[in-house]
Design a protein around this motif. Structure first.
Motif, PDB file in Angstrom:
ATOM      1  N   ASN A  49       0.849  -1.188   0.000  1.00 41.19           N
ATOM      2  CA  ASN A  49       0.000   0.000   0.000  1.00 41.19           C
ATOM      3  C   ASN A  49       0.888   1.243   0.000  1.00 41.19           C
ATOM      4  N   VAL A  50       1.334   1.621  -1.192  1.00 35.51           N
ATOM      5  CA  VAL A  50       2.284   2.732  -1.333  1.00 35.51           C
ATOM      6  C   VAL A  50       1.530   4.046  -1.480  1.00 35.51           C
ATOM      7  N   VAL A  51       1.909   5.033  -0.681  1.00 34.84           N
ATOM      8  CA  VAL A  51       1.232   6.325  -0.732  1.00 34.84           C
ATOM      9  C   VAL A  51       1.665   7.109  -1.967  1.00 34.84           C
ATOM     10  N   ASN A  52       0.778   7.967  -2.428  1.00 40.05           N
ATOM     11  CA  ASN A  52       1.059   8.838  -3.565  1.00 40.05           C
ATOM     12  C   ASN A  52       1.593  10.162  -3.031  1.00 40.05           C
TER      13      ASN A  52
ATOM     14  N   ILE B  59      -1.676  21.787 -11.698  1.00 43.86           N
ATOM     15  CA  ILE B  59      -0.451  21.860 -10.893  1.00 43.86           C
ATOM     16  C   ILE B  59      -0.552  20.865  -9.750  1.00 43.86           C
ATOM     17  N   GLU B  60       0.424  19.985  -9.663  1.00 43.96           N
ATOM     18  CA  GLU B  60       0.419  18.973  -8.611  1.00 43.96           C
ATOM     19  C   GLU B  60       0.838  19.582  -7.272  1.00 43.96           C
ATOM     20  N   ILE B  61       0.053  19.327  -6.247  1.00 43.09           N
ATOM     21  CA  ILE B  61       0.369  19.779  -4.888  1.00 43.09           C
ATOM     22  C   ILE B  61       0.813  18.558  -4.095  1.00 43.09           C
ATOM     23  N   TYR B  62       2.044  18.600  -3.641  1.00 46.49           N
ATOM     24  CA  TYR B  62       2.618  17.448  -2.947  1.00 46.49           C
ATOM     25  C   TYR B  62       2.260  17.439  -1.460  1.00 46.49           C
ATOM     26  N   TRP B  63       2.161  16.233  -0.926  1.00 41.73           N
ATOM     27  CA  TRP B  63       1.974  16.078   0.508  1.00 41.73           C
ATOM     28  C   TRP B  63       3.124  16.716   1.283  1.00 41.73           C
ATOM     29  N   TYR B  64       4.314  16.652   0.717  1.00 47.08           N
ATOM     30  CA  TYR B  64       5.487  17.245   1.368  1.00 47.08           C
ATOM     31  C   TYR B  64       5.242  18.712   1.690  1.00 47.08           C
ATOM     32  N   ALA B  65       4.737  19.451   0.706  1.00 52.14           N
ATOM     33  CA  ALA B  65       4.493  20.877   0.899  1.00 52.14           C
ATOM     34  C   ALA B  65       3.403  21.111   1.942  1.00 52.14           C
ATOM     35  N   ILE B  66       2.342  20.313   1.887  1.00 51.74           N
ATOM     36  CA  ILE B  66       1.238  20.470   2.845  1.00 51.74           C
ATOM     37  C   ILE B  66       1.730  20.225   4.269  1.00 51.74           C
ATOM     38  N   ILE B  67       2.533  19.181   4.446  1.00 49.91           N
ATOM     39  CA  ILE B  67       3.035  18.845   5.779  1.00 49.91           C
ATOM     40  C   ILE B  67       3.979  19.925   6.291  1.00 49.91           C
TER      41      ILE B  67
ATOM     42  N   GLY C 137       7.886  17.679   9.954  1.00 46.55           N
ATOM     43  CA  GLY C 137       8.383  17.790   8.585  1.00 46.55           C
ATOM     44  C   GLY C 137       8.974  16.507   8.049  1.00 46.55           C
ATOM     45  N   ARG C 138       9.550  15.671   8.909  1.00 47.03           N
ATOM     46  CA  ARG C 138      10.118  14.406   8.442  1.00 47.03           C
ATOM     47  C   ARG C 138       9.066  13.497   7.805  1.00 47.03           C
ATOM     48  N   TRP C 139       7.797  13.706   8.153  1.00 48.94           N
ATOM     49  CA  TRP C 139       6.751  12.906   7.511  1.00 48.94           C
ATOM     50  C   TRP C 139       6.531  13.344   6.069  1.00 48.94           C
ATOM     51  N   GLY C 140       6.983  14.551   5.738  1.00 53.77           N
ATOM     52  CA  GLY C 140       7.003  14.956   4.336  1.00 53.77           C
ATOM     53  C   GLY C 140       8.003  14.111   3.563  1.00 53.77           C
ATOM     54  N   ASN C 141       9.146  13.818   4.200  1.00 53.63           N
ATOM     55  CA  ASN C 141      10.127  12.920   3.581  1.00 53.63           C
ATOM     56  C   ASN C 141       9.538  11.526   3.383  1.00 53.63           C
ATOM     57  N   PHE C 142       8.744  11.091   4.346  1.00 52.49           N
ATOM     58  CA  PHE C 142       8.083   9.790   4.221  1.00 52.49           C
ATOM     59  C   PHE C 142       7.182   9.764   2.994  1.00 52.49           C
ATOM     60  N   MET C 143       6.401  10.809   2.814  1.00 57.12           N
ATOM     61  CA  MET C 143       5.486  10.855   1.672  1.00 57.12           C
ATOM     62  C   MET C 143       6.245  10.906   0.346  1.00 57.12           C
ATOM     63  N   ASN C 144       7.448  11.471   0.375  1.00 52.55           N
ATOM     64  CA  ASN C 144       8.271  11.554  -0.838  1.00 52.55           C
ATOM     65  C   ASN C 144       9.137  10.310  -1.043  1.00 52.55           C
ATOM     66  N   HIS C 145       9.088   9.390  -0.092  1.00 51.88           N
ATOM     67  CA  HIS C 145       9.946   8.199  -0.129  1.00 51.88           C
ATOM     68  C   HIS C 145      11.418   8.598  -0.232  1.00 51.88           C
TER      69      HIS C 145
END
Length: 277
Positions: A4-7, A16-24, A134-142
């Motif tokens: 179950n890989v997150v997008n 325009i794509e809005i990344y989870w990284y930016a939101i977090i 913020g480290r959870w932004g890294n998680f979302m970006n793998h």
């Protein structure tokens, strides 16, 4: 194997794509500002002092974080200079952002006649909290992961399955170094808040305790990461800087206590309008 890989993309606006990284990251900054503002008022500062600092400090921190990353990977960017401005592809270093923010803070506090140590004490716990989020932004970006490991090892850590699934990167399971640092930062936040409320710290020591705590954890965690920036040979930039900050933090803390017997305690009931570095 079903994973179950997150997008990394949360949604799109006008293509325009809005990344989870930016939101977090943005959410972490907003929370940190809110908490710091509440503490600033308790400590006697103006209700807008934190916001006024962040209006310039945040953009400068982003520039510093990017510049730091680019400088220590300069050959890559000299080959394609336009990529320096492509921040959507990643490449921000927290140490660079902190350095830029502190330089701006020195000017800001002198202009506003605010005690710089007091401001740093107010900000430190919220900064480490924002770093943990913020480290959870890294998680979302793998990204910000460690070396190869096994699924069995991750299961022994009693991690939720969604974390285990998303640690399968580049054909192998990886050490979740993002999680190690996030938990280290959350623990540091709780300790700083607890000790600050008990007024154990002298003025400036909340910040110095943050420097000591963060640099100690970052040194060991950085040694596990596979995306480190290197100074020369096997020397990792962040590990070297962590050593300097850890030793410097302890040295400055002890020096200030030894040379100033009247060093005031951190006091939430009064704010100093005198600039003291």
């Amino acid at each position: 194997m079903f994973l179950n890989v997150v997008n990394r993309v949360a949604f799109e606006i006008f293509g325009i794509e809005i990344y989870w990284y930016a939101i977090i990251i943005v959410s972490a900054v907003i929370l940190a500002m809110w908490l710091a503002t509440r503490e600033a008022v308790r400590a006697g500062l103006g209700p807008d002092d934190v916001t006024d600092f962040m209006l310039v400090g945040l953009p400068l921190a982003l520039v510093g974080a990017r510049l730091y990353y680019v400088l220590f990977d300069i050959q890559t960017y000299l080959a394609d200079p336009i990529q320096i401005f492509n921040v959507r592809s990643g490449g921000l270093a927290i140490y660079g952002g902190l350095i830029a923010a502190i330089i701006w803070l020195a000017f800001f506090c002198r202009r506003k006649k605010i005690n710089m140590w007091t401001f740093l004490d107010i900000a430190a716990p919220t900064v480490i909290l924002a770093q943990g989020i913020g480290r959870w932004g890294n998680f979302m970006n793998h990204e910000a992961f460690g070396p190869k490991t096994t699924e069995a090892f991750l299961e022994k850590l009693h991690l939720p399955q969604f974390i285990i699934d998303n640690m399968y990167i580049d054909g192998a399971f990886r050490q979740p170094t993002f999680l190690y640092e996030s938990l280290w930062n959350f623990l540091g936040f709780l300790l700083l808040i607890l000790l600050r409320k008990k007024q154990i710290f002298k003025q400036g020591e909340v910040f110095l305790a943050y420097v000591i705590w963060y640099s100690f954890g970052r040194f060991w965690i950085e040694g596990l990461r596979t995306d480190s920036l290197y100074l020369f040979g096997p020397i990792r930039v962040s590990q070297l800087l962590s050593v300097v900050l850890f030793v410097g933090g302890w040295g400055l803390l002890l020096y200030r206590r030894k040379t100033n017997s009247r060093l005031p305690a951190y006091d939430r009931s009064q704010g100093s309008n005198q600039y003291l570095l």
